[in-house]
Design a protein around this motif. Sequence first.
Motif, PDB file in Angstrom:
ATOM      1  N   ARG A  98       0.823  -1.206   0.000  1.00 14.87           N
ATOM      2  CA  ARG A  98       0.000   0.000   0.000  1.00 14.87           C
ATOM      3  C   ARG A  98       0.857   1.255   0.000  1.00 14.87           C
ATOM      4  O   ARG A  98       1.844   1.352   0.721  1.00 14.87           O
ATOM      5  CB  ARG A  98      -0.918  -0.025   1.231  1.00 14.87           C
ATOM      6  CG  ARG A  98      -1.768   1.213   1.433  1.00 14.87           C
ATOM      7  CD  ARG A  98      -2.836   0.980   2.498  1.00 14.87           C
ATOM      8  NE  ARG A  98      -2.291   0.514   3.749  1.00 14.87           N
ATOM      9  CZ  ARG A  98      -1.834   1.309   4.721  1.00 14.87           C
ATOM     10  NH1 ARG A  98      -1.849   2.619   4.566  1.00 14.87           N
ATOM     11  NH2 ARG A  98      -1.383   0.799   5.845  1.00 14.87           N
ATOM     12  N   ALA A  99       0.464   2.240  -0.827  1.00 11.47           N
ATOM     13  CA  ALA A  99       1.148   3.529  -0.833  1.00 11.47           C
ATOM     14  C   ALA A  99       0.882   4.247   0.488  1.00 11.47           C
ATOM     15  O   ALA A  99      -0.200   4.115   1.069  1.00 11.47           O
ATOM     16  CB  ALA A  99       0.656   4.380  -2.005  1.00 11.47           C
ATOM     17  N   PRO A 100       1.858   5.037   0.971  1.00 14.10           N
ATOM     18  CA  PRO A 100       1.702   5.671   2.290  1.00 14.10           C
ATOM     19  C   PRO A 100       0.568   6.681   2.353  1.00 14.10           C
ATOM     20  O   PRO A 100       0.076   6.985   3.441  1.00 14.10           O
ATOM     21  CB  PRO A 100       3.068   6.348   2.519  1.00 14.10           C
ATOM     22  CG  PRO A 100       3.705   6.433   1.169  1.00 14.10           C
ATOM     23  CD  PRO A 100       3.188   5.285   0.393  1.00 14.10           C
ATOM     24  N   ASN A 101       0.133   7.207   1.221  1.00 18.77           N
ATOM     25  CA  ASN A 101      -0.956   8.198   1.222  1.00 18.77           C
ATOM     26  C   ASN A 101      -2.340   7.555   1.322  1.00 18.77           C
ATOM     27  O   ASN A 101      -3.335   8.263   1.484  1.00 18.77           O
ATOM     28  CB  ASN A 101      -0.899   9.045  -0.042  1.00 18.77           C
ATOM     29  CG  ASN A 101      -0.860   8.196  -1.305  1.00 18.77           C
ATOM     30  OD1 ASN A 101       0.132   7.518  -1.553  1.00 18.77           O
ATOM     31  ND2 ASN A 101      -1.920   8.231  -2.106  1.00 18.77           N
ATOM     32  N   ILE A 102      -2.435   6.227   1.250  1.00 24.76           N
ATOM     33  CA  ILE A 102      -3.724   5.539   1.268  1.00 24.76           C
ATOM     34  C   ILE A 102      -4.053   5.142   2.706  1.00 24.76           C
ATOM     35  O   ILE A 102      -3.241   4.484   3.366  1.00 24.76           O
ATOM     36  CB  ILE A 102      -3.704   4.298   0.359  1.00 24.76           C
ATOM     37  CG1 ILE A 102      -3.319   4.706  -1.066  1.00 24.76           C
ATOM     38  CG2 ILE A 102      -5.050   3.589   0.382  1.00 24.76           C
ATOM     39  CD1 ILE A 102      -4.192   5.770  -1.676  1.00 24.76           C
ATOM     40  N   PRO A 103      -5.221   5.524   3.211  1.00 24.21           N
ATOM     41  CA  PRO A 103      -5.585   5.193   4.597  1.00 24.21           C
ATOM     42  C   PRO A 103      -5.579   3.686   4.834  1.00 24.21           C
ATOM     43  O   PRO A 103      -5.958   2.902   3.951  1.00 24.21           O
ATOM     44  CB  PRO A 103      -6.998   5.763   4.740  1.00 24.21           C
ATOM     45  CG  PRO A 103      -7.141   6.764   3.656  1.00 24.21           C
ATOM     46  CD  PRO A 103      -6.287   6.281   2.528  1.00 24.21           C
ATOM     47  N   ASP A 104      -5.142   3.297   6.038  1.00 24.08           N
ATOM     48  CA  ASP A 104      -5.093   1.859   6.321  1.00 24.08           C
ATOM     49  C   ASP A 104      -6.467   1.273   6.610  1.00 24.08           C
ATOM     50  O   ASP A 104      -6.609   0.067   6.794  1.00 24.08           O
ATOM     51  CB  ASP A 104      -4.117   1.545   7.454  1.00 24.08           C
ATOM     52  CG  ASP A 104      -4.538   2.139   8.796  1.00 24.08           C
ATOM     53  OD1 ASP A 104      -5.632   2.731   8.877  1.00 24.08           O
ATOM     54  OD2 ASP A 104      -3.753   2.011   9.751  1.00 24.08           O
ATOM     55  N   ALA A 105      -7.511   2.118   6.600  1.00 25.94           N
ATOM     56  CA  ALA A 105      -8.864   1.618   6.843  1.00 25.94           C
ATOM     57  C   ALA A 105      -9.269   0.568   5.813  1.00 25.94           C
ATOM     58  O   ALA A 105     -10.006  -0.375   6.124  1.00 25.94           O
ATOM     59  CB  ALA A 105      -9.866   2.773   6.815  1.00 25.94           C
ATOM     60  N   VAL A 106      -8.794   0.717   4.569  1.00 22.02           N
ATOM     61  CA  VAL A 106      -9.185  -0.235   3.525  1.00 22.02           C
ATOM     62  C   VAL A 106      -8.412  -1.544   3.610  1.00 22.02           C
ATOM     63  O   VAL A 106      -8.802  -2.523   2.980  1.00 22.02           O
ATOM     64  CB  VAL A 106      -9.008   0.367   2.112  1.00 22.02           C
ATOM     65  CG1 VAL A 106      -9.915   1.557   1.915  1.00 22.02           C
ATOM     66  CG2 VAL A 106      -7.561   0.728   1.842  1.00 22.02           C
ATOM     67  N   ASP A 111      -0.070  -3.385   5.617  1.00 24.65           N
ATOM     68  CA  ASP A 111       0.697  -2.515   4.722  1.00 24.65           C
ATOM     69  C   ASP A 111       0.454  -2.867   3.261  1.00 24.65           C
ATOM     70  O   ASP A 111       1.220  -2.473   2.378  1.00 24.65           O
ATOM     71  CB  ASP A 111       2.194  -2.587   5.049  1.00 24.65           C
ATOM     72  CG  ASP A 111       2.787  -3.968   4.784  1.00 24.65           C
ATOM     73  OD1 ASP A 111       2.030  -4.920   4.493  1.00 24.65           O
ATOM     74  OD2 ASP A 111       4.028  -4.092   4.887  1.00 24.65           O
ATOM     75  N   THR A 112      -0.626  -3.596   2.986  1.00 20.24           N
ATOM     76  CA  THR A 112      -0.970  -3.983   1.630  1.00 20.24           C
ATOM     77  C   THR A 112      -2.334  -3.428   1.260  1.00 20.24           C
ATOM     78  O   THR A 112      -3.095  -2.980   2.114  1.00 20.24           O
ATOM     79  CB  THR A 112      -0.996  -5.521   1.490  1.00 20.24           C
ATOM     80  OG1 THR A 112      -1.863  -6.065   2.500  1.00 20.24           O
ATOM     81  CG2 THR A 112       0.405  -6.113   1.651  1.00 20.24           C
ATOM     82  N   VAL A 113      -2.641  -3.485  -0.035  1.00 18.21           N
ATOM     83  CA  VAL A 113      -3.957  -3.052  -0.509  1.00 18.21           C
ATOM     84  C   VAL A 113      -4.380  -3.969  -1.654  1.00 18.21           C
ATOM     85  O   VAL A 113      -3.558  -4.387  -2.467  1.00 18.21           O
ATOM     86  CB  VAL A 113      -3.914  -1.570  -0.970  1.00 18.21           C
ATOM     87  CG1 VAL A 113      -2.993  -1.368  -2.159  1.00 18.21           C
ATOM     88  CG2 VAL A 113      -5.318  -1.052  -1.264  1.00 18.21           C
TER      89      VAL A 113
END
Length: 347
Positions: A98-106, A111-113
């Motif tokens: 996951r990119a650092p600008n993407i909230p971890d809520a998703v 640390d992945t998306v």
Amino acid sequence: MASENIDQAAIEAAARALEQGALVAFPTETVYGLGADAENPAAVAAIYAAKGRPQDHPVIVHLAPGAPLDYWAASIPHEARALADAFWPGPLTMILKRAPNIPDAVSGGQDTVGLRCPSHPVAIALLRAFKGGKGGVAAPSANKFGAVSPTLAQHVRDEFGQDGSVSMVLDGGASMVGIESTIVDLSRLATHGPVLLRPGHISAEAIAAVIDQLPSAPVARSADPTAPRASGTLESHYAPHTPVAMQDSATLRQTLLELAAAGRKVALIHYSDMPPTHAALRLPATPDGFAHALYAALRAMDGQGADLILVEAPPQGGAWLGVNDRLRRAAHGSTGIVHGLLNQAAP
């Protein structure tokens, strides 16, 4: 559904609702999704609340065709770009860092998306209208957590129509695929290679034909504790209220006779000739046809007032892998139900 038949006013209204933090249910080619602005943690939290979903269970982010992966993922291996070129829009979800600008809520705090681009024309129209096509819509299946996924707009209304949690339901007809997307983990290529976390319409062999490496087969989390948590991978999932059991064709025929003699009501899902029973639905004897009809059949049989739902076990392996995965999770926790019904006095 042809793009010229899409209600553009409804699409625009749904896009504005998403931008304002509301929940919108929409069709994809796999199942209907319950969408929220992926960059709005409060909106994503509303998905979890509406579904009764555990906070650490990640959701998949849906992107418009051509949306920049670099905005969502911290690193994008060439395998991911090759798979996106081959299968997007389509029923493939890729797990990336996951990119650092993407909230971890998703991502359930990971640390992945999970990212995918759906192919349903209504979904594409919505994603293009939402934030000018540059946003992402977090969208698990539009049902209460653990229940049977919806493949019709009416299924969504049946789940959420009374509680007011869903602002809009876009109707795109019946989902064509009928089971959730294939999920492949590409976040640990250096240590684990590609890993198939959830089988679906796109097979491991089809993935291997693109990236020249067969993804590892899905295994229990205890056997791969470093695997990212992913949607729809809990042992019990996709389950109706009525207990579900699977049996091979020959065993099933005998079981149906014994349960009928014991006065038990059986709701049957099958694809070959079977004895008559309380309620039955015969599905196509092909992997794609069976998958397309499966969830609607489970929902229909759940409403028949039966003691259990019996499913004729499909063939193993190959193109049936996704169907068998969903049925195994639907039947989890129902071990011994047939034996119990045969050995207890009927009400």
